[in-house]
Design a protein around this motif. Sequence first.
Motif, mmCIF file in Angstrom:
data_model
loop_
_atom_site.group_PDB
_atom_site.id
_atom_site.type_symbol
_atom_site.label_atom_id
_atom_site.label_comp_id
_atom_site.label_asym_id
_atom_site.label_seq_id
_atom_site.Cartn_x
_atom_site.Cartn_y
_atom_site.Cartn_z
ATOM 1 N N LYS A 192 0.341 -1.215 0.046
ATOM 2 C CA LYS A 192 -0.083 0.151 -0.519
ATOM 3 C C LYS A 192 1.503 1.381 -0.256
ATOM 4 O O LYS A 192 0.726 2.196 -0.893
ATOM 5 C CB LYS A 192 -1.164 0.066 1.507
ATOM 6 N N ASN A 248 1.132 4.091 -2.613
ATOM 7 C CA ASN A 248 0.369 5.531 -2.754
ATOM 8 C C ASN A 248 1.630 6.235 -3.786
ATOM 9 O O ASN A 248 1.027 7.277 -3.694
ATOM 10 C CB ASN A 248 0.073 5.803 -1.514
ATOM 11 N N ASP A 253 -7.849 1.568 0.527
ATOM 12 C CA ASP A 253 -6.736 2.830 0.526
ATOM 13 C C ASP A 253 -6.229 3.530 -1.245
ATOM 14 O O ASP A 253 -6.061 4.251 -1.125
ATOM 15 C CB ASP A 253 -6.188 2.143 1.720
ATOM 16 N N PRO A 303 -8.373 9.231 1.368
ATOM 17 C CA PRO A 303 -7.905 8.322 1.650
ATOM 18 C C PRO A 303 -7.972 7.740 2.795
ATOM 19 O O PRO A 303 -7.806 6.514 2.922
ATOM 20 C CB PRO A 303 -6.864 8.241 0.755
ATOM 21 N N GLY A 304 -8.649 8.219 3.624
ATOM 22 C CA GLY A 304 -8.439 7.481 4.704
ATOM 23 C C GLY A 304 -9.586 8.053 5.088
ATOM 24 O O GLY A 304 -9.479 7.552 6.712
ATOM 25 N N GLY A 332 -4.656 9.972 8.715
ATOM 26 C CA GLY A 332 -5.566 9.930 7.082
ATOM 27 C C GLY A 332 -4.308 10.126 6.538
ATOM 28 O O GLY A 332 -3.499 10.632 6.667
ATOM 29 N N HIS A 333 -4.348 9.677 5.441
ATOM 30 C CA HIS A 333 -3.475 10.374 4.259
ATOM 31 C C HIS A 333 -3.756 11.865 4.467
ATOM 32 O O HIS A 333 -4.202 12.757 3.560
ATOM 33 C CB HIS A 333 -3.882 9.667 2.988
ATOM 34 N N GLU A 384 -5.614 3.851 14.248
ATOM 35 C CA GLU A 384 -6.287 3.988 13.590
ATOM 36 C C GLU A 384 -7.666 4.055 14.671
ATOM 37 O O GLU A 384 -9.140 4.337 14.608
ATOM 38 C CB GLU A 384 -6.784 1.870 13.405
ATOM 39 N N LYS A 430 -9.235 -2.981 3.991
ATOM 40 C CA LYS A 430 -8.034 -1.715 3.746
ATOM 41 C C LYS A 430 -6.982 -1.990 3.056
ATOM 42 O O LYS A 430 -6.092 -1.102 2.494
ATOM 43 C CB LYS A 430 -8.262 -1.641 4.983
ATOM 44 N N THR A 431 -5.875 -2.872 2.977
ATOM 45 C CA THR A 431 -4.606 -2.927 2.568
ATOM 46 C C THR A 431 -4.995 -4.308 1.999
ATOM 47 O O THR A 431 -3.911 -4.611 1.523
ATOM 48 C CB THR A 431 -3.566 -2.599 3.559
#
Length: 448
Positions: free
Chosen positions: A30, A34, A57, A96-97, A113-114, A361, A430-431
């Motif tokens: 991931k 990204n 994500d 994205p988060g 988050g991102h 998280e 999520k991943t």
Amino acid sequence: MTETPVHPALWPAPVASGAVDATVTVPGSKSVTNRALVLASLAAEPGWLRRPLRSRDTLLMAEALRALGVGIEETVSSSSSAAGPRRLRRGLARDPGGSARPRHDRRRQRRYGHALPAPVAALADGPIRFDGDPRSYERPLNGVIDALRALGARIDDDGRGALPLTVHGGGALDGGRVRIDASSSSQFVSALLLSAPRFNQGVEVRHTGASLPSMPHIRMTVDMLRSVGAQVDEPETGGEPNVWRVSPSALLGRDLTVEPDLSNAQPFLAAALITGGKVTIPDWPERTTQPGDQLRRIFTEMGGSYELTERGLVFTGSGSIHGIDVDLSEVGELTPGIAAVAALADSPSTLRGVAHLRLHETDRLAALTKEINELGGDVTETADGLHIRPRRLHGGIFHTYDDHRMATAGSIIGLAVEGVQIENVATTAKTLPDFPRMWTDMLTGAGN
């Protein structure tokens, strides 16, 4: 007699019936996917990403970049191309988060988050609004917001330091020197460095806070920048401590094959360790900046052994699991899985250097303590980590707090403990898409 209905959100974690012997192909990283999407969106020519991760994500990252005007075309299921236009256009970008996250029942939850797309938006032509689900509004983003303002960006956030916010792009950004406290998230540094080659003056990022967590992720950012032609001075190569400098330059498009996500290999390697079996992870790189590569050393200290072959990493358990005293400050994301293995060990463990996990998280330290102890464990929080005294565990519900690494940690324990039920195992998407099937295939040997 009527059967008691099974709660649809609970997944019975499979118990291993013997030593596993499986080959598990782990999807792409991931973090690499990204970062590669951001760099390709800012390049002067198109780039290719092969074997990118397609998860919640990364799909949201691609969606955010498309909203900025980046052309991203998926040609087949395992590759995609991306190219940045001459001027990024205005639009709406979803964080994205930005999924909803329930609060932990002991502490207020905060999640980072991102931050990666925000500096890109400062280069856009016109206003870009970043939004997300209501729970995402609790994630502090002051670090990157304040830094971008210091570099010349105009950002409206109504003083929240969080989503929703609007970045008023002017097509360019002056850049220059900026001081930032990134002690809560190394992603703030990475976000600024990735876009810096497109800033008029480049950037000098000086970290002013306590020690930085997750340094391998910053090393990954620097390596990927250099691979597309950027000039980066950093502490790792003799530069000033806690200072990174990126010169302005055009970025090259490149053909990148994304490495397997080594952190997502953790539960499968743990299965070999716990059952005294063998798991092969194909395409494990000989050299990488991914934090998950530390699993080779950590799980070897806990009782396993490995060999790096042409097929990939072959990890073998000995049938014994030993406790460990380890500093995880650089690899904090591995903590839940290591804690799960440590709960099954033959001696106590101390996991140190991960106080920042209280801001992930969920509060991961509180969550791990609560969930393992509710299965009969003996875990106590320390100032910067966990102390784990192994005890005989029993079944029960393992809550995940919509945290993918909590879900895989519970699954690890379930290998050796009957009756463990994972709440919302689907959060692993999520991943790690399709984790339940991969887990079952590993236990049945279907992946061989």
